[in-house]
Design an enzyme around this catalytic site. Structure first.
Site, PDB file in Angstrom:
ATOM      1  N   ARG A 188       0.847  -1.203   0.000  1.00  0.00           N
ATOM      2  CA  ARG A 188       0.000   0.000   0.000  1.00  0.00           C
ATOM      3  C   ARG A 188       0.878   1.247   0.000  1.00  0.00           C
ATOM      4  NH1 ARG A 188      -2.095   2.097   4.239  1.00  0.00           N
ATOM      5  NH2 ARG A 188      -2.451   0.153   5.385  1.00  0.00           N
ATOM      6  N   ASP A 215      -3.811  18.393 -16.427  1.00  0.00           N
ATOM      7  CA  ASP A 215      -4.275  17.088 -16.903  1.00  0.00           C
ATOM      8  C   ASP A 215      -3.781  16.957 -18.339  1.00  0.00           C
ATOM      9  OD1 ASP A 215      -5.648  14.927 -17.959  1.00  0.00           O
ATOM     10  OD2 ASP A 215      -7.538  15.392 -16.929  1.00  0.00           O
ATOM     11  N   TYR A 217     -12.640  17.546 -18.580  1.00  0.00           N
ATOM     12  CA  TYR A 217     -13.144  16.201 -18.308  1.00  0.00           C
ATOM     13  C   TYR A 217     -14.260  16.258 -17.261  1.00  0.00           C
ATOM     14  CZ  TYR A 217     -13.347  11.327 -17.027  1.00  0.00           C
ATOM     15  OH  TYR A 217     -13.792  10.054 -16.757  1.00  0.00           O
ATOM     16  N   LYS A 254      -5.803   5.818 -20.685  1.00  0.00           N
ATOM     17  CA  LYS A 254      -5.973   6.273 -22.063  1.00  0.00           C
ATOM     18  C   LYS A 254      -4.710   5.996 -22.881  1.00  0.00           C
ATOM     19  CE  LYS A 254      -9.798   7.546 -20.177  1.00  0.00           C
ATOM     20  NZ  LYS A 254     -10.065   8.896 -19.712  1.00  0.00           N
TER      21      LYS A 254
HETATM   22  C1  LIG Z   1     -10.485   9.455 -18.508  1.00  0.00           C
HETATM   23  C2  LIG Z   1     -10.001  10.766 -18.073  1.00  0.00           C
HETATM   24  C3  LIG Z   1      -9.860  11.073 -16.715  1.00  0.00           C
HETATM   25  C4  LIG Z   1     -10.247  10.092 -15.608  1.00  0.00           C
HETATM   26  O1  LIG Z   1      -9.442   8.963 -15.645  1.00  0.00           O
HETATM   27  P1  LIG Z   1      -9.915   7.486 -15.199  1.00  0.00           P
HETATM   28  O2  LIG Z   1      -8.735   6.646 -15.523  1.00  0.00           O
HETATM   29  O3  LIG Z   1     -11.148   7.155 -16.000  1.00  0.00           O
HETATM   30  O4  LIG Z   1     -10.217   7.531 -13.749  1.00  0.00           O
HETATM   31  C5  LIG Z   1      -9.359  12.316 -16.383  1.00  0.00           C
HETATM   32  N1  LIG Z   1      -9.027  13.225 -17.328  1.00  0.00           N
HETATM   33  C6  LIG Z   1      -9.161  12.959 -18.644  1.00  0.00           C
HETATM   34  C7  LIG Z   1      -8.781  13.989 -19.646  1.00  0.00           C
HETATM   35  C8  LIG Z   1      -9.659  11.729 -19.062  1.00  0.00           C
HETATM   36  O5  LIG Z   1      -9.810  11.478 -20.369  1.00  0.00           O
END
Ligand SMILES: *Cc1c(COP(=O)(O)O)cnc(C)c1O
Length: 381
Positions: free
Chosen positions: A53, A178, A105, A203
């Site tokens: 953890r 992000d 997002y 992604k």
């Molecule tokens: C998918 C996504 C997230 C969230 O990520 P998860 O892996 O689904 O928790 C955050 N920001 C962007 C731009 C995303 O495409």
């Protein structure tokens, strides 16, 4: 002898930082399933691994690669993109003011409007593409974090990272980005003065729609970063060794996948811009996109593998076109090898800023003509 430091990012990724198992010469690391590690008696707080953890060798392998690709000081992988999003906000204190991009997002916006607000964060949304609006939203001394996404879901607004970082720092705030859509292949936000980079590694980083994963990379190890590490450790939002191993495997092909997705997306954007049933194409790779000039400066080698189109004829025409597609799959997510379409307004529901004639196209690495032909026949009806 070539030193690891001189190697290009493609080489580092393809070779997983040149991994060779010191015991048996294996060129692929094992999965470290152990949850506990031998320690000297009374050895709490010493060096090395203790409990998964906190940390695990399978996490650190993929973290080291991501840290190198982003040019950061340290990295953390997490259970999901959302656990990587929420950790920095949870490292703040109730009453702190945060400035967050307005259209981005959806899941982050929803979490900020519900959990974070209840928890006492003072959340302010701003059209961050407009630097004057961003500057006006800052409250020097009270604003602790600025949160940016670029290109931003699903309209693909572009924020000038260097300028935004300057504005945040002038007010004494940190800035996090992000960078899920850009990936370190196209943009390295830390080089533009950003403090923290976040990825939904679900992604492009993993790239095969088979791992849920998140990551953070910091410009420096400071007290803020320590609090973020504490969130992961104490809330248990670790990734799990099997996922970490799969993510490292996926990242070996990151550069070639992102480049192909960008090429496909550019060709699709240009074809869609000529299609009579398409009212508007939103893609920073097109010269008429309001963020094109900044994107050209801040993204290298492509404008991302994702775009949106607005269908003339509105919501019903958009949904009808989606039903006629056979190569594109109707599904959420992005950054996989396969191309996906989504009607974001339906997914996000009431209160969404997304127009209902908009289809989001998450472009994969298939042959571009198959993708263009399928879109064209679907729109032609
Ligand atoms: C998918 C996504 C997230 C969230 O990520 P998860 O892996 O689904 O928790 C955050 N920001 C962007 C731009 C995303 O495409």
């Amino acid at each position: 002898m070539t030193r690891n430091n001189d190697l290009a990012p493609e080489t580092l990724a393809a070779q997983a930082l040149g991994f060779v198992d010191p015991e048996n010469g294996a060129l692929v690391p094992p999965v470290h399933h152990a949850t506990t590690f031998e320690r000297p008696p009374g050895g709490i707080g010493g060096p090395g691994f203790s409990y998964s953890r906190n940390d695990n060798p399978s996490y650190t392998q993929v973290e080291s690669l991501l840290q190198r690709l982003e040019g950061g000081d340290d990295a953390l992988v997490m259970a999901s993109g959302m656990s990587a999003v929420t950790a920095p906000f949870m490292a703040l204190a109730p009453g702190d003011h945060v400035v967050v991009q307005n259209v981005m997002y959806w899941g982050i916006r929803r979490w900020l409007l519900t959990f974070a607000t209840r928890w006492g964060l003072d959340v302010e949304f701003v059209e961050a593409e407009d630097l004057d609006a961003l500057r006006a939203a800052m409250r020097p001394g009270r604003t602790k974090l600025v949160w940016i996404e670029t290109p931003a879901n699903p309209l693909w607004g572009i924020v000038d990272l260097a300028a935004a970082a300057e504005i945040a720092h002038a007010a004494g705030a940190r800035i996090a980005v992000d960078s899920t859509v850009s990936t370190p292949v196209l943009t390295r936000p830390l080089e533009h003065g950003v403090d923290l980079v976040m990825h939904s590694a679900t992604k492009f980083l993993n790239g095969h729609s088979d791992v849920l994963a998140g990551a953070l990379v910091t410009a420096r190890k400071d007290d803020f970063w320590e609090r973020i590490e504490q969130v992961r450790r104490d809330m248990g939002t670790v990734m799990g060794p099997q996922e970490a191993w799969l993510l490292l495997r996926g990242m070996r092909t990151l550069h070639i996948r992102v480049r192909k997705a960008c090429e496909n997306a550019q060709a699709i954007a240009e074809a869609m811009a000529r299609h009579p049933k398409v009212g508007h194409v939103l893609y920073p790779g097109l010269p008429d996109h309001p963020g094109h000039a900044v994107a050209k400066r801040q993204m290298q080698g492509g404008f991302s593998g994702i775009l949106s189109i607005r269908v003339a004829g509105g919501r019903e025409a958009a949904l009808a076109a989606m039903r006629r597609m056979t190569v594109w799959h109707s599904a959420t997510s992005l950054g996989g090898t396969e191309s996906l379409v989504e009607h974001r307004a339906s997914t996000e529901g009431p209160g969404t800023p997304v127009p209902d004639d908009l289809i989001r196209l998450a472009v994969g690495i298939e042959h571009e003509q198959d993708l263009i032909d399928d879109l064209t026949q679907a729109l032609d009806g």
